[in-house]
Design an enzyme around this catalytic site. Sequence first.
Site, PDB file in Angstrom:
ATOM      1  N   HIS A  12       0.779  -1.242   0.000  1.00  0.00           N
ATOM      2  CA  HIS A  12       0.000   0.000   0.000  1.00  0.00           C
ATOM      3  C   HIS A  12       0.810   1.291   0.000  1.00  0.00           C
ATOM      4  O   HIS A  12       0.232   2.369   0.099  1.00  0.00           O
ATOM      5  CB  HIS A  12      -0.937   0.007   1.214  1.00  0.00           C
ATOM      6  CG  HIS A  12      -1.929  -1.101   1.233  1.00  0.00           C
ATOM      7  ND1 HIS A  12      -2.926  -1.224   0.295  1.00  0.00           N
ATOM      8  CD2 HIS A  12      -2.065  -2.161   2.055  1.00  0.00           C
ATOM      9  CE1 HIS A  12      -3.647  -2.308   0.552  1.00  0.00           C
ATOM     10  NE2 HIS A  12      -3.146  -2.894   1.621  1.00  0.00           N
ATOM     11  N   LYS A  39      -5.424  -9.618  -7.515  1.00  0.00           N
ATOM     12  CA  LYS A  39      -6.150  -9.029  -6.387  1.00  0.00           C
ATOM     13  C   LYS A  39      -7.200  -8.060  -6.928  1.00  0.00           C
ATOM     14  O   LYS A  39      -6.923  -7.294  -7.852  1.00  0.00           O
ATOM     15  CB  LYS A  39      -5.169  -8.310  -5.456  1.00  0.00           C
ATOM     16  CG  LYS A  39      -5.806  -7.834  -4.164  1.00  0.00           C
ATOM     17  CD  LYS A  39      -4.794  -7.243  -3.203  1.00  0.00           C
ATOM     18  CE  LYS A  39      -5.507  -6.713  -1.961  1.00  0.00           C
ATOM     19  NZ  LYS A  39      -4.548  -6.145  -0.976  1.00  0.00           N
ATOM     20  N   HIS A 113      -3.015  -2.876   8.025  1.00  0.00           N
ATOM     21  CA  HIS A 113      -4.123  -3.245   7.143  1.00  0.00           C
ATOM     22  C   HIS A 113      -4.744  -1.988   6.574  1.00  0.00           C
ATOM     23  O   HIS A 113      -4.979  -1.027   7.300  1.00  0.00           O
ATOM     24  CB  HIS A 113      -5.149  -4.057   7.944  1.00  0.00           C
ATOM     25  CG  HIS A 113      -6.503  -4.153   7.315  1.00  0.00           C
ATOM     26  ND1 HIS A 113      -6.768  -4.974   6.237  1.00  0.00           N
ATOM     27  CD2 HIS A 113      -7.674  -3.549   7.613  1.00  0.00           C
ATOM     28  CE1 HIS A 113      -8.059  -4.849   5.908  1.00  0.00           C
ATOM     29  NE2 HIS A 113      -8.623  -3.988   6.732  1.00  0.00           N
TER      30      HIS A 113
HETATM   31  N1  UDP Z   1      -5.960  -7.021   9.957  1.00  0.00           N
HETATM   32  C1  UDP Z   1      -6.451  -6.321  11.021  1.00  0.00           C
HETATM   33  N2  UDP Z   1      -7.771  -5.949  11.013  1.00  0.00           N
HETATM   34  C2  UDP Z   1      -8.586  -6.248   9.987  1.00  0.00           C
HETATM   35  C3  UDP Z   1      -8.068  -6.943   8.891  1.00  0.00           C
HETATM   36  C4  UDP Z   1      -6.750  -7.313   8.907  1.00  0.00           C
HETATM   37  O1  UDP Z   1      -5.746  -6.039  11.980  1.00  0.00           O
HETATM   38  O2  UDP Z   1      -9.780  -5.900  10.037  1.00  0.00           O
HETATM   39  C5  UDP Z   1      -4.567  -7.398   9.976  1.00  0.00           C
HETATM   40  C6  UDP Z   1      -4.380  -8.878   9.777  1.00  0.00           C
HETATM   41  O3  UDP Z   1      -4.157  -9.488  11.002  1.00  0.00           O
HETATM   42  C7  UDP Z   1      -3.152  -8.982   8.891  1.00  0.00           C
HETATM   43  C8  UDP Z   1      -2.879  -7.575   8.430  1.00  0.00           C
HETATM   44  O4  UDP Z   1      -3.950  -6.774   8.897  1.00  0.00           O
HETATM   45  O5  UDP Z   1      -2.040  -9.410   9.627  1.00  0.00           O
HETATM   46  C9  UDP Z   1      -2.779  -7.478   6.937  1.00  0.00           C
HETATM   47  O6  UDP Z   1      -3.950  -7.955   6.347  1.00  0.00           O
HETATM   48  P1  UDP Z   1      -3.950  -8.203   4.783  1.00  0.00           P
HETATM   49  O7  UDP Z   1      -2.865  -9.157   4.436  1.00  0.00           O
HETATM   50  O8  UDP Z   1      -5.333  -8.502   4.394  1.00  0.00           O
HETATM   51  O9  UDP Z   1      -3.459  -6.789   4.259  1.00  0.00           O
HETATM   52  P2  UDP Z   1      -4.415  -5.684   3.738  1.00  0.00           P
HETATM   53  O10 UDP Z   1      -4.491  -5.993   2.305  1.00  0.00           O
HETATM   54  O11 UDP Z   1      -5.680  -5.834   4.478  1.00  0.00           O
HETATM   55  O12 UDP Z   1      -3.801  -4.354   3.981  1.00  0.00           O
HETATM   56  N1  UDP Z   2      -8.538  -2.788  -0.459  1.00  0.00           N
HETATM   57  C1  UDP Z   2      -7.801  -1.683  -0.812  1.00  0.00           C
HETATM   58  N2  UDP Z   2      -8.463  -0.510  -1.043  1.00  0.00           N
HETATM   59  C2  UDP Z   2      -9.805  -0.392  -0.926  1.00  0.00           C
HETATM   60  C3  UDP Z   2     -10.540  -1.530  -0.564  1.00  0.00           C
HETATM   61  C4  UDP Z   2      -9.883  -2.703  -0.337  1.00  0.00           C
HETATM   62  O1  UDP Z   2      -6.584  -1.745  -0.899  1.00  0.00           O
HETATM   63  O2  UDP Z   2     -10.330   0.723  -1.132  1.00  0.00           O
HETATM   64  C5  UDP Z   2      -7.832  -4.042  -0.230  1.00  0.00           C
HETATM   65  C6  UDP Z   2      -7.322  -4.176   1.179  1.00  0.00           C
HETATM   66  O3  UDP Z   2      -6.041  -4.707   1.105  1.00  0.00           O
HETATM   67  C7  UDP Z   2      -8.278  -5.172   1.774  1.00  0.00           C
HETATM   68  C8  UDP Z   2      -8.645  -6.031   0.599  1.00  0.00           C
HETATM   69  O4  UDP Z   2      -8.662  -5.134  -0.497  1.00  0.00           O
HETATM   70  O5  UDP Z   2      -7.682  -5.939   2.777  1.00  0.00           O
HETATM   71  C9  UDP Z   2      -9.968  -6.715   0.716  1.00  0.00           C
HETATM   72  O6  UDP Z   2     -10.945  -5.751   0.860  1.00  0.00           O
HETATM   73  P1  UDP Z   2     -12.380  -6.155   1.348  1.00  0.00           P
HETATM   74  O7  UDP Z   2     -12.234  -7.088   2.491  1.00  0.00           O
HETATM   75  O8  UDP Z   2     -13.175  -4.921   1.525  1.00  0.00           O
HETATM   76  O9  UDP Z   2     -12.898  -7.007   0.143  1.00  0.00           O
HETATM   77  P2  UDP Z   2     -13.310  -6.467  -1.275  1.00  0.00           P
HETATM   78  O10 UDP Z   2     -13.182  -4.975  -1.252  1.00  0.00           O
HETATM   79  O11 UDP Z   2     -12.316  -7.104  -2.219  1.00  0.00           O
HETATM   80  O12 UDP Z   2     -14.683  -6.957  -1.458  1.00  0.00           O
END
Ligand code: UDP
Ligand code: UDP
Length: 118
Positions: A12, A39, A113
């Site tokens: 990110h 993704k 996250h």
């Molecule tokens: N995580 C969190 N709260 C949430 C979702 C995720 O603290 O609601 C933590 C989760 O434990 C993980 C980290 O965020 O270790 C990164 O999550 P992810 O790999 O999905 O990365 P993201 O794409 O969400 O930034």
């Molecule tokens: N995410 C992001 N930007 C956004 C929304 C989502 O980077 O505006 C990423 C983030 O890493 C998150 C993951 O997409 O952990 C999954 O998002 P979510 O759980 O909301 O599912 P989705 O948006 O794919 O339905």
Amino acid sequence: QDERYRHFLDQHYDPKPHGQNDRYCNTMMRRRGLTSPCKDINTFIHGTSDNIKAVCEDENGKPYGTNFRISKSRFQVTTCKHIGGSPRPPCRYRATREFRYIVIACEHGLPVHFDESF
Ligand code: UDP
Ligand code: UDP
């Protein structure tokens, strides 16, 4: 440095973007290892890591819901959305450039996250 924080930065964080167009997304998503499978949606934040980290503190953030923090200032971001049905590479993305408040989760004072942006 925390492993989860490094993972957050990988997914990110891009302080010096070039283009912020569809090609930017196609390249960045692949380079950051987010394309096997493709993704669905991923946001790159174009701020300094100090300003992003500060969202975990009162300095630039406040509580949001039970688990998250929302930034007090807006960031330039690019959100990359996968277009097309197949989750298999090559992945194609549509870029949206935005100036937004970010919602993140923090652990030990570090971002881990990305949840959403407004
Ligand atoms: N995580 C969190 N709260 C949430 C979702 C995720 O603290 O609601 C933590 C989760 O434990 C993980 C980290 O965020 O270790 C990164 O999550 P992810 O790999 O999905 O990365 P993201 O794409 O969400 O930034
Ligand atoms: N995410 C992001 N930007 C956004 C929304 C989502 O980077 O505006 C990423 C983030 O890493 C998150 C993951 O997409 O952990 C999954 O998002 P979510 O759980 O909301 O599912 P989705 O948006 O794919 O339905």
